[in-house]
Design an enzyme around this catalytic site. Sequence first.
Site, PDB file in Angstrom:
ATOM      1  N   ASP A 156       0.819  -1.215   0.000  1.00  0.00           N
ATOM      2  CA  ASP A 156       0.000   0.000   0.000  1.00  0.00           C
ATOM      3  C   ASP A 156       0.854   1.266   0.000  1.00  0.00           C
ATOM      4  O   ASP A 156       0.390   2.339   0.382  1.00  0.00           O
ATOM      5  CB  ASP A 156      -0.948   0.014   1.199  1.00  0.00           C
ATOM      6  N   HIS A 159      25.252   2.975 -18.160  1.00  0.00           N
ATOM      7  CA  HIS A 159      24.129   3.219 -17.267  1.00  0.00           C
ATOM      8  C   HIS A 159      24.320   2.434 -15.967  1.00  0.00           C
ATOM      9  O   HIS A 159      23.398   1.777 -15.490  1.00  0.00           O
ATOM     10  CB  HIS A 159      22.808   2.860 -17.939  1.00  0.00           C
ATOM     11  N   ASP A 170      27.243  11.047 -13.042  1.00  0.00           N
ATOM     12  CA  ASP A 170      26.248  11.563 -13.986  1.00  0.00           C
ATOM     13  C   ASP A 170      24.981  11.810 -13.174  1.00  0.00           C
ATOM     14  O   ASP A 170      24.303  10.860 -12.762  1.00  0.00           O
ATOM     15  CB  ASP A 170      26.007  10.529 -15.095  1.00  0.00           C
ATOM     16  N   ASP A 208      21.276  17.888 -16.429  1.00  0.00           N
ATOM     17  CA  ASP A 208      21.965  16.631 -16.751  1.00  0.00           C
ATOM     18  C   ASP A 208      23.457  16.936 -16.896  1.00  0.00           C
ATOM     19  O   ASP A 208      23.880  17.475 -17.906  1.00  0.00           O
ATOM     20  CB  ASP A 208      21.379  16.056 -18.044  1.00  0.00           C
ATOM     21  N   HIS A 239      28.204   5.911 -28.007  1.00  0.00           N
ATOM     22  CA  HIS A 239      26.919   6.592 -27.920  1.00  0.00           C
ATOM     23  C   HIS A 239      26.977   7.932 -28.646  1.00  0.00           C
ATOM     24  O   HIS A 239      28.050   8.425 -28.995  1.00  0.00           O
ATOM     25  CB  HIS A 239      26.498   6.798 -26.457  1.00  0.00           C
ATOM     26  N   HIS A 297      21.494  14.678 -26.447  1.00  0.00           N
ATOM     27  CA  HIS A 297      20.063  14.445 -26.617  1.00  0.00           C
ATOM     28  C   HIS A 297      19.343  15.730 -26.226  1.00  0.00           C
ATOM     29  O   HIS A 297      19.884  16.610 -25.553  1.00  0.00           O
ATOM     30  CB  HIS A 297      19.587  13.274 -25.750  1.00  0.00           C
ATOM     31  N   HIS A 340      15.563  12.834 -21.454  1.00  0.00           N
ATOM     32  CA  HIS A 340      15.625  12.625 -22.901  1.00  0.00           C
ATOM     33  C   HIS A 340      14.344  13.238 -23.443  1.00  0.00           C
ATOM     34  O   HIS A 340      13.317  12.560 -23.587  1.00  0.00           O
ATOM     35  CB  HIS A 340      15.755  11.144 -23.237  1.00  0.00           C
ATOM     36  N   GLU A 373      27.890  15.516 -24.538  1.00  0.00           N
ATOM     37  CA  GLU A 373      28.476  14.566 -23.603  1.00  0.00           C
ATOM     38  C   GLU A 373      29.327  13.481 -24.282  1.00  0.00           C
ATOM     39  O   GLU A 373      28.978  12.301 -24.240  1.00  0.00           O
ATOM     40  CB  GLU A 373      27.383  13.908 -22.776  1.00  0.00           C
ATOM     41  N   TYR A 405      35.587   5.100 -23.152  1.00  0.00           N
ATOM     42  CA  TYR A 405      35.435   4.016 -22.184  1.00  0.00           C
ATOM     43  C   TYR A 405      36.312   2.849 -22.624  1.00  0.00           C
ATOM     44  O   TYR A 405      36.058   2.225 -23.659  1.00  0.00           O
ATOM     45  CB  TYR A 405      33.970   3.579 -22.106  1.00  0.00           C
ATOM     46  N   ARG A 453      33.523  10.613 -19.086  1.00  0.00           N
ATOM     47  CA  ARG A 453      32.489  11.337 -19.820  1.00  0.00           C
ATOM     48  C   ARG A 453      32.391  12.740 -19.225  1.00  0.00           C
ATOM     49  O   ARG A 453      32.503  12.912 -18.005  1.00  0.00           O
ATOM     50  CB  ARG A 453      31.136  10.629 -19.720  1.00  0.00           C
ATOM     51  N   GLU A 492      29.833  16.127 -19.510  1.00  0.00           N
ATOM     52  CA  GLU A 492      28.520  16.502 -20.056  1.00  0.00           C
ATOM     53  C   GLU A 492      28.066  17.845 -19.502  1.00  0.00           C
ATOM     54  O   GLU A 492      28.144  18.099 -18.300  1.00  0.00           O
ATOM     55  CB  GLU A 492      27.493  15.435 -19.691  1.00  0.00           C
TER      56      GLU A 492
END
Length: 475
Positions: A76, A280, A297, A308, A387, A391, A398, A421, A425, A443, A445
């Site tokens: 609940d 991710h 990130d 972001d 990648h 975006h 996104h 970004e 890697y 990375r 960004e």
Amino acid sequence: MAGQTATKATTAARKPAEGKSKPDSGRAPARRPDSTGSARISRREFDRRRKALMAMMPAASIAILPAAPERIRNRDVEFPYRQDSDFYYLSGFPEPRSVLVLRPGNPHGEAVLFCQDKEPELERWNGRIIGQTEAVDGYGFDDAFPIKDIDDILPGMLESASEVFYDYGANEAFDANVTRWLNRIRTQIREGARLPDSIKPLQYNLHHLRSYKSAEEIKVMREAGRISAEAHMAAMQLCKPGMYEYELEAIINYEFARQGAVSWAYPAIVGGGANACILHYRENNQKLKDGDLVLIDAGCELAYYAADITRTFPVNGRFTAEQKAVYDIVLEAQLQSIQQVMPGKHWNEPHEASVRVITQGLKDLKILKGSMDELLETKAYMRFFMHKTGHWLGMDVHDVGSYKIDRQWRQLEPGMVMTVEPGIYIDPDAEGVAKRWHGIGIRIEDDVCVSKAGPDVLTEKVPKRTEDIEQLMAS
């Protein structure tokens, strides 16, 4: 007929609720304020948006948008409620069990809201409900009705419409309601009822509007960027070997809340060492080691708008020679990509700039071997940079908006906001790569607004040059 029904229903809506009927869940939603302070979208802005959308709709048409449903976390306990972005964009209304109806040019009200009744007993337990009176007086709707009366009122509105704009498939439970209302009209055709001529998706026009951010939106996003930048800076200053990834995540989230952004825009990624090579990464439960890098990130959500940011920095405050060499390639790629975020450039030009810099950089480090033409043609860089460079960004991380129009990359225009970004890697067991590069994941960004004056970096406060990061961490 619809006008007469609406007038009668309005009178009922103004009366206090009778009895003890409650929403299906028997509880009010777990709602959080969208933000604190001055970073908000004004009532005037929401009104402008509704008018802009209705100007794109034919006369006598109708648009229907349901609020986001509540979600059960376990037994609940519900997840904290977050309004549907499209619904909020047009309404500014934060409650579930609500439906927005737009009817351009309708003399009985163009912007109509169905929402929950005020229920003092329920509010005592679970918090205040806005109700119909405040929906009109405080939120600017032309009229508001109890959600329990929607079955009696909305079919009449549909019957008088030439076209219906509704996004079938986005909300299965509400889809069934729309189908049921239309079928009810269909059974009354012999009695003179008239079905709408067509049902069309609403999202095309609505998402086109959302692609261009107004001055108010940019102001909120800049503030979200500032808060997020300060959270990253706090994590840099407090980081030390032996901490756990989740401790840095806690610092980030604390700083969001402390500055009035009561929610994150997405769960933070905090990856130490080789975990940074997982795009991710979600676990955030490993110990941070001396000599490793850590990639964060993370961005807050402020007044329903996302920031972001990604930064990568040394756990102990000092880059090794190898880490710095790879980092500087990514930074140069990002700086050159940001310069492509200008009116008249197309969507993919920032990515193309990143690809060139990263390919050349990896070639210089002898991680990639061959001629530039060959490496670019074979996309050899994708082993280490897999990648896109960005975006769209807005109410969703996104965000909505097409990337191509008629199969061509979309041109960038003032008011659009995107992330930039690039990353590199290198897996900890990368074959054919010298061991000294293994496990380096980087990375960088930032959030960038397209403006006539050039790229407008909304997240510029957080440092990203190696010497600036080291200086901040030393302080």
